[in-house]
Design a protein around this motif. Structure first.
Motif, PDB file in Angstrom:
ATOM      1  N   ASP A   1      62.460 115.587 -12.088  1.00  0.00           N
ATOM      2  CA  ASP A   1      63.113 114.717 -13.061  1.00  0.00           C
ATOM      3  C   ASP A   1      63.696 113.497 -12.367  1.00  0.00           C
ATOM      4  O   ASP A   1      64.249 113.600 -11.262  1.00  0.00           O
ATOM      5  CB  ASP A   1      64.251 115.459 -13.785  1.00  0.00           C
ATOM      6  CG  ASP A   1      63.751 116.605 -14.643  1.00  0.00           C
ATOM      7  OD1 ASP A   1      62.582 116.564 -15.063  1.00  0.00           O
ATOM      8  OD2 ASP A   1      64.538 117.549 -14.882  1.00  0.00           O
ATOM      9  N   TYR A   2      63.568 112.347 -13.031  1.00  0.00           N
ATOM     10  CA  TYR A   2      64.196 111.125 -12.570  1.00  0.00           C
ATOM     11  C   TYR A   2      65.151 110.645 -13.653  1.00  0.00           C
ATOM     12  O   TYR A   2      64.744 110.476 -14.812  1.00  0.00           O
ATOM     13  CB  TYR A   2      63.162 110.037 -12.287  1.00  0.00           C
ATOM     14  CG  TYR A   2      62.236 110.358 -11.137  1.00  0.00           C
ATOM     15  CD1 TYR A   2      62.637 110.147  -9.824  1.00  0.00           C
ATOM     16  CD2 TYR A   2      60.968 110.875 -11.372  1.00  0.00           C
ATOM     17  CE1 TYR A   2      61.792 110.436  -8.760  1.00  0.00           C
ATOM     18  CE2 TYR A   2      60.114 111.167 -10.319  1.00  0.00           C
ATOM     19  CZ  TYR A   2      60.536 110.940  -9.017  1.00  0.00           C
ATOM     20  OH  TYR A   2      59.692 111.239  -7.972  1.00  0.00           O
TER      21      TYR A   2
ATOM     22  N   ALA B   1      72.794 110.159 -20.287  1.00  0.00           N
ATOM     23  CA  ALA B   1      71.639 109.494 -19.704  1.00  0.00           C
ATOM     24  C   ALA B   1      70.420 110.412 -19.766  1.00  0.00           C
ATOM     25  O   ALA B   1      70.508 111.604 -19.481  1.00  0.00           O
ATOM     26  CB  ALA B   1      71.939 109.102 -18.262  1.00  0.00           C
ATOM     27  N   ALA B   2      69.285 109.851 -20.146  1.00  0.00           N
ATOM     28  CA  ALA B   2      68.062 110.637 -20.275  1.00  0.00           C
ATOM     29  C   ALA B   2      67.383 110.762 -18.921  1.00  0.00           C
ATOM     30  O   ALA B   2      67.747 110.104 -17.952  1.00  0.00           O
ATOM     31  CB  ALA B   2      67.132 109.967 -21.285  1.00  0.00           C
ATOM     32  N   VAL B   3      66.406 111.641 -18.887  1.00  0.00           N
ATOM     33  CA  VAL B   3      65.619 111.812 -17.667  1.00  0.00           C
ATOM     34  C   VAL B   3      64.145 111.726 -18.020  1.00  0.00           C
ATOM     35  O   VAL B   3      63.740 111.973 -19.159  1.00  0.00           O
ATOM     36  CB  VAL B   3      65.907 113.164 -16.974  1.00  0.00           C
ATOM     37  CG1 VAL B   3      67.359 113.259 -16.542  1.00  0.00           C
ATOM     38  CG2 VAL B   3      65.530 114.328 -17.873  1.00  0.00           C
ATOM     39  N   VAL B   4      63.359 111.358 -17.029  1.00  0.00           N
ATOM     40  CA  VAL B   4      61.908 111.375 -17.142  1.00  0.00           C
ATOM     41  C   VAL B   4      61.392 112.508 -16.268  1.00  0.00           C
ATOM     42  O   VAL B   4      61.682 112.554 -15.074  1.00  0.00           O
ATOM     43  CB  VAL B   4      61.291 110.040 -16.687  1.00  0.00           C
ATOM     44  CG1 VAL B   4      59.771 110.157 -16.619  1.00  0.00           C
ATOM     45  CG2 VAL B   4      61.679 108.921 -17.628  1.00  0.00           C
ATOM     46  N   SER B   5      60.672 113.420 -16.863  1.00  0.00           N
ATOM     47  CA  SER B   5      60.060 114.510 -16.108  1.00  0.00           C
ATOM     48  C   SER B   5      58.659 114.058 -15.686  1.00  0.00           C
ATOM     49  O   SER B   5      57.694 114.216 -16.433  1.00  0.00           O
ATOM     50  CB  SER B   5      59.990 115.793 -16.946  1.00  0.00           C
ATOM     51  OG  SER B   5      61.278 116.318 -17.172  1.00  0.00           O
TER      52      SER B   5
ATOM     53  N   SER C   1      50.586 111.274  -8.561  1.00  0.00           N
ATOM     54  CA  SER C   1      51.117 110.808  -7.279  1.00  0.00           C
ATOM     55  C   SER C   1      52.466 111.450  -6.969  1.00  0.00           C
ATOM     56  O   SER C   1      52.764 111.757  -5.804  1.00  0.00           O
ATOM     57  CB  SER C   1      51.245 109.282  -7.278  1.00  0.00           C
ATOM     58  OG  SER C   1      49.967 108.674  -7.352  1.00  0.00           O
ATOM     59  N   THR C   2      53.294 111.655  -7.981  1.00  0.00           N
ATOM     60  CA  THR C   2      54.575 112.341  -7.766  1.00  0.00           C
ATOM     61  C   THR C   2      54.334 113.746  -7.254  1.00  0.00           C
ATOM     62  O   THR C   2      55.033 114.227  -6.354  1.00  0.00           O
ATOM     63  CB  THR C   2      55.381 112.379  -9.075  1.00  0.00           C
ATOM     64  OG1 THR C   2      55.623 111.048  -9.526  1.00  0.00           O
ATOM     65  CG2 THR C   2      56.708 113.089  -8.861  1.00  0.00           C
ATOM     66  N   LEU C   3      53.333 114.413  -7.797  1.00  0.00           N
ATOM     67  CA  LEU C   3      52.994 115.753  -7.332  1.00  0.00           C
ATOM     68  C   LEU C   3      52.593 115.721  -5.856  1.00  0.00           C
ATOM     69  O   LEU C   3      52.993 116.596  -5.075  1.00  0.00           O
ATOM     70  CB  LEU C   3      51.856 116.322  -8.183  1.00  0.00           C
ATOM     71  CG  LEU C   3      51.539 117.807  -7.994  1.00  0.00           C
ATOM     72  CD1 LEU C   3      52.702 118.668  -8.443  1.00  0.00           C
ATOM     73  CD2 LEU C   3      50.282 118.184  -8.761  1.00  0.00           C
TER      74      LEU C   3
ATOM     75  N   GLY D   1      56.597 116.629   0.955  1.00  0.00           N
ATOM     76  CA  GLY D   1      58.020 116.681   1.240  1.00  0.00           C
ATOM     77  C   GLY D   1      58.731 115.360   1.148  1.00  0.00           C
ATOM     78  O   GLY D   1      59.894 115.247   1.566  1.00  0.00           O
ATOM     79  N   MET D   2      58.072 114.333   0.611  1.00  0.00           N
ATOM     80  CA  MET D   2      58.740 113.041   0.421  1.00  0.00           C
ATOM     81  C   MET D   2      59.728 113.087  -0.742  1.00  0.00           C
ATOM     82  O   MET D   2      60.628 112.251  -0.831  1.00  0.00           O
ATOM     83  CB  MET D   2      57.697 111.948   0.174  1.00  0.00           C
ATOM     84  CG  MET D   2      56.804 111.674   1.366  1.00  0.00           C
ATOM     85  SD  MET D   2      55.476 110.496   0.990  1.00  0.00           S
ATOM     86  CE  MET D   2      56.412 108.992   0.695  1.00  0.00           C
ATOM     87  N   GLU D   3      59.533 114.028  -1.645  1.00  0.00           N
ATOM     88  CA  GLU D   3      60.437 114.242  -2.770  1.00  0.00           C
ATOM     89  C   GLU D   3      60.789 115.727  -2.816  1.00  0.00           C
ATOM     90  O   GLU D   3      59.994 116.579  -2.394  1.00  0.00           O
ATOM     91  CB  GLU D   3      59.780 113.844  -4.098  1.00  0.00           C
ATOM     92  CG  GLU D   3      59.327 112.406  -4.187  1.00  0.00           C
ATOM     93  CD  GLU D   3      60.424 111.487  -4.679  1.00  0.00           C
ATOM     94  OE1 GLU D   3      61.564 111.972  -4.846  1.00  0.00           O
ATOM     95  OE2 GLU D   3      60.144 110.305  -4.893  1.00  0.00           O
ATOM     96  N   GLU D   4      61.968 116.041  -3.329  1.00  0.00           N
ATOM     97  CA  GLU D   4      62.355 117.430  -3.533  1.00  0.00           C
ATOM     98  C   GLU D   4      62.254 117.764  -5.020  1.00  0.00           C
ATOM     99  O   GLU D   4      62.642 116.956  -5.871  1.00  0.00           O
ATOM    100  CB  GLU D   4      63.790 117.673  -3.059  1.00  0.00           C
ATOM    101  CG  GLU D   4      63.957 117.598  -1.552  1.00  0.00           C
ATOM    102  CD  GLU D   4      65.340 118.031  -1.112  1.00  0.00           C
ATOM    103  OE1 GLU D   4      66.115 118.505  -1.975  1.00  0.00           O
ATOM    104  OE2 GLU D   4      65.647 117.884   0.077  1.00  0.00           O
ATOM    105  N   PRO D   5      61.725 118.932  -5.357  1.00  0.00           N
ATOM    106  CA  PRO D   5      61.616 119.286  -6.775  1.00  0.00           C
ATOM    107  C   PRO D   5      62.984 119.506  -7.409  1.00  0.00           C
ATOM    108  O   PRO D   5      63.919 119.996  -6.750  1.00  0.00           O
ATOM    109  CB  PRO D   5      60.802 120.587  -6.742  1.00  0.00           C
ATOM    110  CG  PRO D   5      61.036 121.161  -5.389  1.00  0.00           C
ATOM    111  CD  PRO D   5      61.196 119.984  -4.469  1.00  0.00           C
ATOM    112  N   THR D   6      63.108 119.122  -8.667  1.00  0.00           N
ATOM    113  CA  THR D   6      64.328 119.395  -9.413  1.00  0.00           C
ATOM    114  C   THR D   6      64.450 120.885  -9.702  1.00  0.00           C
ATOM    115  O   THR D   6      65.532 121.471  -9.614  1.00  0.00           O
ATOM    116  CB  THR D   6      64.326 118.611 -10.741  1.00  0.00           C
ATOM    117  OG1 THR D   6      64.099 117.229 -10.464  1.00  0.00           O
ATOM    118  CG2 THR D   6      65.638 118.773 -11.481  1.00  0.00           C
TER     119      THR D   6
END
Length: 329
Positions: A10-11, A26-30, A56-58, A64-69
Motif C-alpha cells: 500500500d502507498y 487519507a486513502a491508500v493505493v494498493s 514493477s512494484t512486485l 527487497g527494494m520495497e517492504e510489503p505492507t
C-alpha cells in the motif's frame, strides 16, 4: 526458491487539503493486493498485464527494494523483510534486477569496467586481478568485446547496453534475476537476440527469471509459468502453454484477443477489452475486473472470487465464471 504469500503493498495518498477537517482519512493505493506465487529454481515465471497493474512494484518487492505492507516474501526459505543489514546484503547477491531503461540505470560518467567492478567491490569479492578476470568473463557471456571496459554507456547501441545490463545483473552470480520489461524499448530483431541470450545463460548457469512484460508474445517465447495481473491482483496463473492456449479468465482472454496478429485474417474472434481500468485508490467491490467483464453477474460485485483449479492441476484462476468451456476445446 521464491515464494510470495498474500503480499500487499500500500502507498498512502495525500489527503485533500480542501476537505473538511476530520471528514475522511487519507486513502491508500494498493499497488499489489494479496499476490501469492512460487518460482522454482531454473524456471522462468512471466508476469503480464496492462500498465499500472502492479508488475514493477512486485519486482521491487522481490529484490527487497520495497517492504510489503502485509504478507511475506520468502527466498530460499528466508523472510526478506526479517533480514538484518548483513543478511540482506548477502541476499542481494542471490537476487538481481535487470532494468527496463538500461541507459538510465547506468552512471554516464562511469566506464563499463568500473560499472561491472562496483558490485564486486561492494560485496568484497576478490582482489583486483580476480575482479578483472570476472569482468572479462561477463563480457564474454553477453557477447561483447573485452575492449568495452574502457568505453562509456553512451558509446553503445540500445541492444549492447541491455547486454551490459544483463552482465551487471550476473556479476554476483545470482540465482534469480528480476527482469523488468528488459526488451520493450528494443527493435524486434534485437529483442530476439537478447531473449535468446537470456535463455542460453539460463541453461548454462541454472538461473531463474521473474520476467515482467506487457508483451504477450515475448512472455510466451520465454516463460515456463505465467501469472496474469489486473489492478494489483493475480487473476490467473499456470503453465505458459495452458494459459495462452486455453485461458480461464475473461481478462486473459481479452488480452489475447486484442494482441496484434501478423495476419489480420487470422485474428481471434471475440470482444476486445472495453472500458477504462478503475482507479487503484478506489477499486470495484468483489471482483476488480467486473466493470469491464462481459460475463459479470450480481455475485461478482458482492464476493471476491477465490483462486481455484477448475480445469487442470496447476492452472489457477480467480473468477466466479471461469472459461472452462474454452479450456476444453
Amino acid at each position: 526458491m521464491l515464494e510470495l504469500t498474500d503480499v500487499t503493498k500500500d502507498y498512502p495518498l495525500h489527503s485533500n487539503p480542501f476537505a473538511l477537517r476530520g471528514r475522511a482519512a487519507a486513502a491508500v493505493v494498493s499497488a499489489v493486493a494479496g499476490v501469492s506465487l512460487v518460482v522454482r529454481r531454473g524456471e522462468t515465471f512471466g508476469i503480464v498485464g496492462e500498465s499500472g497493474c502492479g508488475k514493477s512494484t512486485l519486482g521491487r518487492l522481490v529484490v527487497g527494494m520495497e517492504e510489503p505492507t502485509r504478507g511475506t516474501v520468502r527466498f530460499a526459505d528466508r523472510d526478506i523483510a526479517a533480514l538484518d543489514r548483513r543478511a540482506l546484503r548477502a541476499h542481494r547477491r542471490e537476487v538481481q534486477l535487470m532494468f527496463q531503461d538500461s541507459y538510465a540505470s547506468m552512471d554516464p560518467r562511469m566506464r563499463v569496467g568500473a560499472m561491472l567492478r562496483e558490485p564486486l567491490v561492494i560485496q568484497g569479492i576478490g582482489d583486483r586481478a580476480a575482479q578483472n578476470a570476472r569482468i572479462a568473463g561477463l563480457l564474454d557471456d553477453v557477447g561483447l568485446d573485452r575492449g568495452a571496459v574502457d568505453r562509456y554507456p553512451h558509446e553503445f547501441s540500445g541492444g549492447q547496453r541491455q547486454r551490459l545490463g544483463l552482465a551487471r545483473a550476473l556479476a554476483l552470480s545470482p540465482s534469480l534475476v528480476v527482469a523488468d520489461e528488459p526488451v520493450s524499448a528494443l527493435d524486434v530483431s534485437v529483442q530476439a537476440q537478447i531473449l535468446n541470450l537470456m535463455r542460453d545463460l539460463q541453461r548454462e548457469k541454472g538461473l531463474a527469471y521473474l520476467f515482467i512484460s506487457h508483451d504477450l508474445a515475448v512472455v510466451r517465447h520465454l516463460a515456463d509459468t505465467v501469472g496474469v495481473m489486473y489492478l494489483g491482483k493475480m487473476v490467473e496463473t499456470g503453465p505458459a502453454a495452458s494459459v495462452f492456449d486455453a485461458p480461464l479468465h475473461p481478462y486473459t482472454r481479452g488480452l489475447l484477443d486484442t494482441a496484434e496478429q501478423p495476419d489480420p485474417a487470422a485474428e481471434v474472434a471475440g470482444a476486445p477489452l472495453g472500458g477504462e481500468t478503475p482507479s487503484a485508490a478506489d477499486p470495484p467491490s468483489g471482483c476488480r475486473f467486473r466493470t469491464r467483464c462481459p460475463a459479470a453477474q450480481e455475485i461478482c460485485a458482492r464476493i471476491e472470487p477465490a483462486s481455484t483449479e477448475p480445469a487442470a492441476p496447476g492452472h489457477r484462476v480467480a473468477c466466479h465464471f471461469p472459461l472452462v468451456a474454452a479450456a476444453g476445446r
